[in-house]
Design a protein around this motif. Structure first.
Motif, mmCIF file in Angstrom:
data_model
loop_
_atom_site.group_PDB
_atom_site.id
_atom_site.type_symbol
_atom_site.label_atom_id
_atom_site.label_comp_id
_atom_site.label_asym_id
_atom_site.label_seq_id
_atom_site.Cartn_x
_atom_site.Cartn_y
_atom_site.Cartn_z
ATOM 1 N N MET A 583 0.836 -1.205 0.000
ATOM 2 C CA MET A 583 0.000 0.000 0.000
ATOM 3 C C MET A 583 0.867 1.249 0.000
ATOM 4 S SD MET A 583 -2.415 1.397 3.109
ATOM 5 C CE MET A 583 -0.944 1.910 4.008
ATOM 6 N N LEU A 584 1.909 1.233 0.803
ATOM 7 C CA LEU A 584 2.791 2.385 0.913
ATOM 8 C C LEU A 584 3.511 2.649 -0.410
ATOM 9 C CD1 LEU A 584 3.876 4.488 2.912
ATOM 10 C CD2 LEU A 584 5.686 2.877 3.498
ATOM 11 N N ARG A 585 4.020 1.591 -1.044
ATOM 12 C CA ARG A 585 4.733 1.770 -2.316
ATOM 13 C C ARG A 585 3.802 2.342 -3.393
ATOM 14 N NH1 ARG A 585 6.155 -3.695 -1.608
ATOM 15 N NH2 ARG A 585 8.003 -3.926 -0.298
ATOM 16 N N GLU A 586 2.587 1.811 -3.445
ATOM 17 C CA GLU A 586 1.635 2.281 -4.440
ATOM 18 C C GLU A 586 1.284 3.756 -4.218
ATOM 19 O OE1 GLU A 586 0.334 0.792 -7.174
ATOM 20 O OE2 GLU A 586 1.842 -0.744 -6.766
ATOM 21 N N ALA A 587 1.133 4.147 -2.949
ATOM 22 C CA ALA A 587 0.805 5.537 -2.648
ATOM 23 C C ALA A 587 1.936 6.459 -3.051
ATOM 24 C CB ALA A 587 0.500 5.686 -1.151
ATOM 25 N N VAL A 588 3.171 6.061 -2.727
ATOM 26 C CA VAL A 588 4.328 6.887 -3.074
ATOM 27 C C VAL A 588 4.436 7.056 -4.583
ATOM 28 C CG1 VAL A 588 6.845 6.932 -3.074
ATOM 29 C CG2 VAL A 588 5.610 6.342 -0.977
ATOM 30 N N ARG A 589 4.204 5.975 -5.309
ATOM 31 C CA ARG A 589 4.290 6.051 -6.770
ATOM 32 C C ARG A 589 3.153 6.899 -7.341
ATOM 33 N NH1 ARG A 589 1.860 3.635 -10.836
ATOM 34 N NH2 ARG A 589 0.664 2.319 -9.408
ATOM 35 N N ALA A 590 1.925 6.661 -6.865
ATOM 36 C CA ALA A 590 0.768 7.367 -7.420
ATOM 37 C C ALA A 590 0.787 8.845 -7.086
ATOM 38 C CB ALA A 590 -0.520 6.726 -6.911
ATOM 39 N N TRP A 591 1.367 9.206 -5.952
ATOM 40 C CA TRP A 591 1.319 10.605 -5.508
ATOM 41 C C TRP A 591 2.558 11.400 -5.938
ATOM 42 C CZ3 TRP A 591 -0.447 9.304 0.166
ATOM 43 C CH2 TRP A 591 -1.757 8.763 0.104
ATOM 44 N N GLY A 592 3.437 10.770 -6.683
ATOM 45 C CA GLY A 592 4.549 11.510 -7.256
ATOM 46 C C GLY A 592 5.622 11.906 -6.272
ATOM 47 N N VAL A 593 5.903 11.079 -5.274
ATOM 48 C CA VAL A 593 6.987 11.382 -4.327
ATOM 49 C C VAL A 593 8.021 10.256 -4.358
ATOM 50 C CG1 VAL A 593 5.706 12.880 -2.760
ATOM 51 C CG2 VAL A 593 5.519 10.414 -2.496
ATOM 52 N N THR A 594 8.295 9.759 -5.543
ATOM 53 C CA THR A 594 9.195 8.608 -5.670
ATOM 54 C C THR A 594 10.609 8.921 -5.196
ATOM 55 O OG1 THR A 594 9.504 9.279 -7.978
ATOM 56 C CG2 THR A 594 7.882 7.553 -7.540
ATOM 57 N N GLU A 595 11.013 10.219 -5.246
ATOM 58 C CA GLU A 595 12.367 10.553 -4.808
ATOM 59 C C GLU A 595 12.562 10.334 -3.308
ATOM 60 O OE1 GLU A 595 10.222 14.572 -5.374
ATOM 61 O OE2 GLU A 595 10.131 12.509 -6.111
ATOM 62 N N ARG A 596 11.459 10.237 -2.558
ATOM 63 C CA ARG A 596 11.576 9.960 -1.119
ATOM 64 C C ARG A 596 11.111 8.550 -0.774
ATOM 65 N NH1 ARG A 596 11.781 14.366 2.223
ATOM 66 N NH2 ARG A 596 12.684 12.847 3.650
ATOM 67 N N ALA A 597 10.909 7.701 -1.800
ATOM 68 C CA ALA A 597 10.311 6.383 -1.573
ATOM 69 C C ALA A 597 11.121 5.550 -0.580
ATOM 70 C CB ALA A 597 10.163 5.644 -2.900
ATOM 71 N N ASP A 598 12.458 5.543 -0.723
ATOM 72 C CA ASP A 598 13.271 4.710 0.174
ATOM 73 C C ASP A 598 13.173 5.209 1.607
ATOM 74 O OD1 ASP A 598 14.013 3.166 -1.952
ATOM 75 O OD2 ASP A 598 15.914 4.234 -2.300
ATOM 76 N N ASP A 599 13.245 6.533 1.781
ATOM 77 C CA ASP A 599 13.149 7.086 3.139
ATOM 78 C C ASP A 599 11.813 6.712 3.786
ATOM 79 O OD1 ASP A 599 15.557 8.241 2.592
ATOM 80 O OD2 ASP A 599 14.773 10.276 2.306
ATOM 81 N N ILE A 600 10.754 6.882 3.016
ATOM 82 C CA ILE A 600 9.414 6.624 3.559
ATOM 83 C C ILE A 600 9.272 5.152 3.950
ATOM 84 C CG2 ILE A 600 6.954 6.595 2.979
ATOM 85 C CD1 ILE A 600 7.548 9.008 1.109
ATOM 86 N N GLU A 601 9.755 4.263 3.086
ATOM 87 C CA GLU A 601 9.595 2.830 3.376
ATOM 88 C C GLU A 601 10.438 2.423 4.582
ATOM 89 O OE1 GLU A 601 9.691 -1.433 0.993
ATOM 90 O OE2 GLU A 601 9.735 0.457 -0.097
ATOM 91 N N LEU A 602 11.645 2.957 4.711
ATOM 92 C CA LEU A 602 12.481 2.620 5.868
ATOM 93 C C LEU A 602 11.841 3.095 7.173
ATOM 94 C CD1 LEU A 602 16.086 3.365 4.538
ATOM 95 C CD2 LEU A 602 15.187 1.150 5.305
ATOM 96 N N VAL A 603 11.330 4.321 7.171
ATOM 97 C CA VAL A 603 10.693 4.842 8.385
ATOM 98 C C VAL A 603 9.444 4.032 8.719
ATOM 99 C CG1 VAL A 603 9.463 6.826 9.349
ATOM 100 C CG2 VAL A 603 11.606 7.166 8.118
#
Length: 691
Positions: A583-603
């Motif tokens: 769910m988190l990966r899909e949200a990051v991709r759909a909302w256009g914040v892929t440059e922070r995807a790794d940070d968001i997933e780690l947190v």
């Protein structure tokens, strides 16, 4: 020897003892209808003549008492019920009474009903069979005969009915309505007009002029004026004027004003209660007839009854006004809200003098938000109002401190429980950000809110709820779910207490449907809409206090999509954890914040893992895109533990202790806040601030 079922001889020609075969036609010609009332089911069968007396068509009669009651005034309905109840209580086999029916054109007709009880083997009444007939001509003739034989009889049958209605009048307005109903039927002398004046200091205030056909009398008169109403107040004595000539001779200065009015006689009655003259009632009658000593006695009795009812009504109105004034002082002033219009209304119960426990509030919150509240403390007395005042202040304080909506509700419940009161309260709390169109709604045993959309249509907003305030603390159920809602431009949130829609004997759902219809058909202007709703539901309101709060989002914000995801992660459930990550990966991709995807997933992994390791009951992961000029993604992990995480420095060989350091490094900002009995750890990420 007569046959066993032979009836007594009736004296009909030929000595026959049977009615003619066309009995039904004969009854119909004499305007006599038949009915049968099943007391167990409530069904009432009526023939066509009976329905016609009630001015009902067969196809519109559903077969129950409600359709018949709709043709009666409340006092007539109550009096018929009292007659039936009295007959049952005294074990009578039959009962009968006169009553008035209001027809489609608004006219009143007299009717007489007579019923016979049918009992079962156990002596319990099961049915009533009887007749109902048109009695208008009968009573009119009786009154006319009485006027010829003994002069004008004041109310006759009407005075008994009026006295019964006055005994149930609560307010001065109720008394006036009873008086205005006199004259629509026989037994009242066909008055041209009724005038009621009340003493106010050194003046007489004419508060109703009935149906007078001449120019209106002055609203206020000095008590020393030369007119019969003021004279009766000064002397405290009854004035009966039997003819127009007598009136002209007694009051020459007043006569030119009344001469155009078609009346024949007049009566002016002092209204005295407990040695105090409250006012005077003046009655102008169409007939010019002499008054007799019997009339004088009847009028004295009538005026005494009226004065007692009026005194009771004036006291009720005064106490109700004081109670409502005190209640209003306990309610807050509503501040201006950026991005929103707000309208509030409070109305005390019409049928009570006491203070109530309903309230509304609008609380300024940090960050330009507001907290909108409606609530209802159980009971209708001084104690309910006192508890309401304390609870409102406590809830306002918790909200103003910046706590989340769920925490505000939980703490308010604990506060109410610790008061030691036996009262609980239902409540609806909304944390609103009108500029962003964000609502977070928490419900504690209260009615769901409604949403009026920009096109005027209205629908309920189902909101997850918890126990009422006080009860949730007592039963250790302080976890209140939060329901997020997006409020669009020109949409209106409607919060209300049950006094707006509740009516004894009816379903709340029916009242809610009526409220939805009233909102849909109501005016656009918010203040006008707030006035419209209680009026539209007037038949329901009155028995309970009512608090109403309308919040409309205004302006024309930039269109945007609602972006929010919510997922529960159960303990020892790898599949739910994998679902949350997906769910988190899909949200990051759909909302256009892929440059922070790794940070968001780690947190997210760190916060979810900590929650599952150190608490019971799993975790709730929420991801949302916050509105505003600078987009921010917010990640929240909520659990049921009240213990807050502590950041510590790990040793070189340590395998733990680095979690919060990692969160601090990878997020733009993070924090912890209370959520009911637990907490939520959150972090925010801006796409443009990659680390």
């Amino acid at each position: 020897m007569a046959e066993p079922d032979a009836a007594p001889r009736t004296g009909l020609p030929g000595g026959e003892n049977r009615l003619p075969p066309d009995t039904a036609r004969n009854l119909a010609l004499n305007r006599i209808g038949l009915f049968e009332w099943d007391l167990e089911s409530g069904r009432i069968q009526m023939d066509r003549v009976a329905l016609d007396i009630f001015d009902l068509r067969p196809e519109e009669y559903p077969g129950n008492a409600d359709a018949l009651i709709s043709r009666l005034s409340q006092e007539e309905s109550d009096r018929i019920d009292a007659v039936v109840d009295e007959a049952l209580a005294k074990g009578r086999e039959a009962h009968g009474t006169y009553f008035r029916v209001r027809r489609r054109d608004g006219s009143l007709r007299w009717a007489h009903g007579q019923g016979h009880f049918l009992y079962d083997g156990a002596g319990k009444p099961r049915r009533i069979v009887g007749i109902v007939r048109d009695a208008t001509q009968e009573l009119t003739s009786a009154v006319e005969r009485g006027a010829v034989e003994v002069g004008h009889r004041p109310p006759g049958i009407g005075i008994e009915m009026t006295a019964a209605a006055l005994s149930r009048a609560l307010t001065v307005r109720d008394v006036i309505e009873v008086l205005e109903s006199i004259g629509g039927g026989p037994g009242t002398g066909r008055p041209v007009t009724l005038m009621l004046g009340l003493v106010e200091g050194s003046r007489l205030h004419l508060i109703t002029q009935g149906r007078i056909g001449a120019g209106p009398a002055p609203e206020y008169s000095a008590l020393d004026d030369e007119n019969p109403m003021c004279e009766v107040v000064r002397t405290g004595e009854l004035r009966l004027i039997g003819s127009r000539q007598e009136f002209a001779e007694r009051y020459p200065r007043l006569w030119p004003h009344l001469e155009p009015v078609e009346f024949g006689s007049a009566a002016y009655l002092p209204l005295v209660a407990q040695s105090r003259t409250l006012g005077v009632i003046g009655i102008l009658f169409r007939e010019e007839v002499p008054f007799t000593p019997e009339d004088r006695g009847s009028y004295v009795g009538f005026s005494t009854t009226l004065a007692q009812s009026l005194q009771r009504a004036m006291l009720f109105d005064h106490e109700h006004e004081v109670a409502e004034g005190l209640q209003q002082t306990m309610l807050p002033r509503i501040p201006a809200v950026p991005g929103a219009e707000v309208a509030v209304r409070y109305r005390a119960a019409r049928l009570r003098r006491e203070l109530g426990g309903d309230w509304y509030d609008l609380i300024p919150l940090p960050g330009g938000k507001v907290g909108a509240v409606v609530g209802d403390v159980t009971g209708h007395d001084i104690k309910a109002a006192a508890v309401m005042g304390q609870l409102r202040i406590a809830l306002r304080a918790y909200a103003a401190e910046g706590h989340s909506a769920a925490t505000v509700m939980a703490r308010a419940s604990v506060f109410l429980d610790e008061l030691g009161s036996d009262r609980f309260a239902t409540c609806l709390y909304v944390e609103a950000d009108p500029l962003a169109g964000e609502l977070r709604i928490v419900r504690a045993g209260h009615l769901d809110p409604l949403l009026r959309q920009a096109d005027g249509t209205c629908r309920p907003l189902p909101v997850a709820g918890g126990l009422p305030l006080g009860l949730s603390a007592e039963f250790d159920a302080l976890e209140y779910p939060v329901t997020p809602v997006e409020l669009g431009a020109d949409e209106t949130l409607v919060l209300y207490t049950d006094g707006l829609i509740e009516q004894p004997g009816t379903d709340l759902d029916e009242g809610r449907r009526e409220l939805v219809e009233a909102l849909t058909s109501g005016p656009y202007d918010l203040e006008e809409l707030a006035d419209h709703l209680p009026r539209a539901l007037g038949d329901r309101t009155g028995d309970d206090d009512t608090a109403l709060l309308l919040l409309r989002r205004v302006g024309h914000p930039e269109p945007r999509l609602r972006r929010r995801l919510h997922q529960h992660v159960a303990p020892a459930d790898p599949e739910s954890l994998a679902t949350a990550r997906h769910m988190l990966r899909e949200a990051v991709r759909a909302w256009g914040v892929t440059e922070r995807a790794d940070d968001i997933e780690l947190v997210a992994d760190e916060l979810i893992t900590n929650s599952l390791l150190h608490t019971d009951g799993g975790a709730v992961v929420t991801v949302l895109m916050l509105p505003g000029p600078e987009r921010r993604l917010r990640l929240e992990v909520q659990d049921r533990s009240s213990g807050w995480p502590r950041r510590r420095e790990p040793g070189d060989a340590s395998t733990s202790g680095r979690g919060l350091l990692l969160v601090d490094m990878l997020t733009d900002v993070w924090g912890v806040e209370s959520r009911g009995p637990g907490k939520a750890v959150w972090g925010e990420f801006s796409p443009a601030s990659g680390r």
